[in-house]
Design an enzyme around this catalytic site. Structure first.
Site, mmCIF file in Angstrom:
data_model
loop_
_atom_site.group_PDB
_atom_site.id
_atom_site.type_symbol
_atom_site.label_atom_id
_atom_site.label_comp_id
_atom_site.label_asym_id
_atom_site.label_seq_id
_atom_site.Cartn_x
_atom_site.Cartn_y
_atom_site.Cartn_z
ATOM 1 C CD1 TRP A 93 -1.474 1.917 1.625
ATOM 2 C CD2 TRP A 93 -1.434 2.483 3.122
ATOM 3 N NE1 TRP A 93 -1.704 3.087 1.967
ATOM 4 C CE2 TRP A 93 -2.176 3.718 2.966
ATOM 5 C CE3 TRP A 93 -2.485 1.994 4.668
ATOM 6 C CZ2 TRP A 93 -2.358 4.364 3.348
ATOM 7 C CZ3 TRP A 93 -2.723 2.981 5.998
ATOM 8 C CH2 TRP A 93 -3.046 4.477 4.925
ATOM 9 C CB THR A 101 0.065 15.552 0.038
ATOM 10 O OG1 THR A 101 0.334 13.909 0.775
ATOM 11 C CG2 THR A 101 -1.443 15.565 1.281
ATOM 12 C CG HIS A 104 2.642 10.444 2.412
ATOM 13 N ND1 HIS A 104 3.295 10.624 2.738
ATOM 14 C CD2 HIS A 104 2.442 9.111 2.455
ATOM 15 C CE1 HIS A 104 2.724 9.333 4.373
ATOM 16 N NE2 HIS A 104 2.578 8.278 3.516
ATOM 17 N NE ARG A 127 1.522 -0.077 -14.538
ATOM 18 C CZ ARG A 127 0.232 0.381 -15.022
ATOM 19 N NH1 ARG A 127 -0.797 0.374 -15.150
ATOM 20 N NH2 ARG A 127 0.388 1.377 -16.441
#
Length: 193
Positions: A32, A96, A98, A137
């Protein structure tokens, strides 16, 4: 003692000279946000190379997302094949809750892996509000992966020293000339490490 200063944007952290030639490092990365995680991975490997960690002592695997990192790290720690684990991922806040749930679960889960297995587990997960923050970063001089790589080596050496598995480094446990210092034992002045 000479310290190596690693800059991460406006902040910095210093590391001593580290000999990681006997340290075994696990790297678990998410697919991801792969572009950002790939850059973090490059930073980790740059640090491992500077610490002389041998390529054959680096174990790598992937998981789908950050939520899977704690379990994968636990499996790797329980295998006792590494001295420290770096978990790499990137969470970017959406619309959201999440983000908050996953961030908290991953942070807590990785801490629990380290505490329950005595295998240092480095939280190498960026948690940012925007993609641009993550990129800042993960790329160039601001690459947090570099400091996470040095941290893994330092903590791996600390673990090895604490468990009597290496040449003593004086990294916080025992005498520099070895953990099995018989003279210290005889004197009865030192308990534990």
């Amino acid at each position: 003692e000479k310290l190596r200063k690693i800059f991460m944007g406006e902040n910095s952290v210093s590391f001593p000279e580290l000999d990681g030639s006997d340290v075994r490092i696990g790297i678990i990365k998410t697919r991801w946000n792969n572009e950002i995680v790939t850059e973090l991975d490059k930073g980790v490997k740059e640090a491992l190379d500077k610490c002389n960690v041998k390529k054959e002592n680096i174990f790598e695997t992937e998981v789908p997302g950050a939520f899977e990192l704690p379990l994968a790290a636990r499996f790797l720690a329980l295998s006792q094949t590494v001295d420290a684990i770096v978990c790499l991922g990137c969470l970017i806040k959406g619309e959201t809750m999440h983000f908050e749930y996953i961030s908290e679960a991953v942070s807590s889960g990785l801490m629990q892996v380290g505490l329950s297995t005595s295998c240092p587990t480095i939280f190498g997960v960026l948690t940012t509000l925007q993609k641009e923050q993550a990129e800042a970063r993960a790329k160039g001089e601001g690459n947090h992966g570099v400091s996470w790589g040095f941290t893994a080596v330092e903590m791996g050496l600390l673990r090895m020293s604490a468990l009597g598995q290496s040449k003593a480094t004086g990294m916080g446990f025992g005498a520099v000339d070895g953990l099995k210092n018989e003279k210290k034992k005889e004197e009865g002045k030192k308990i534990g490490f």
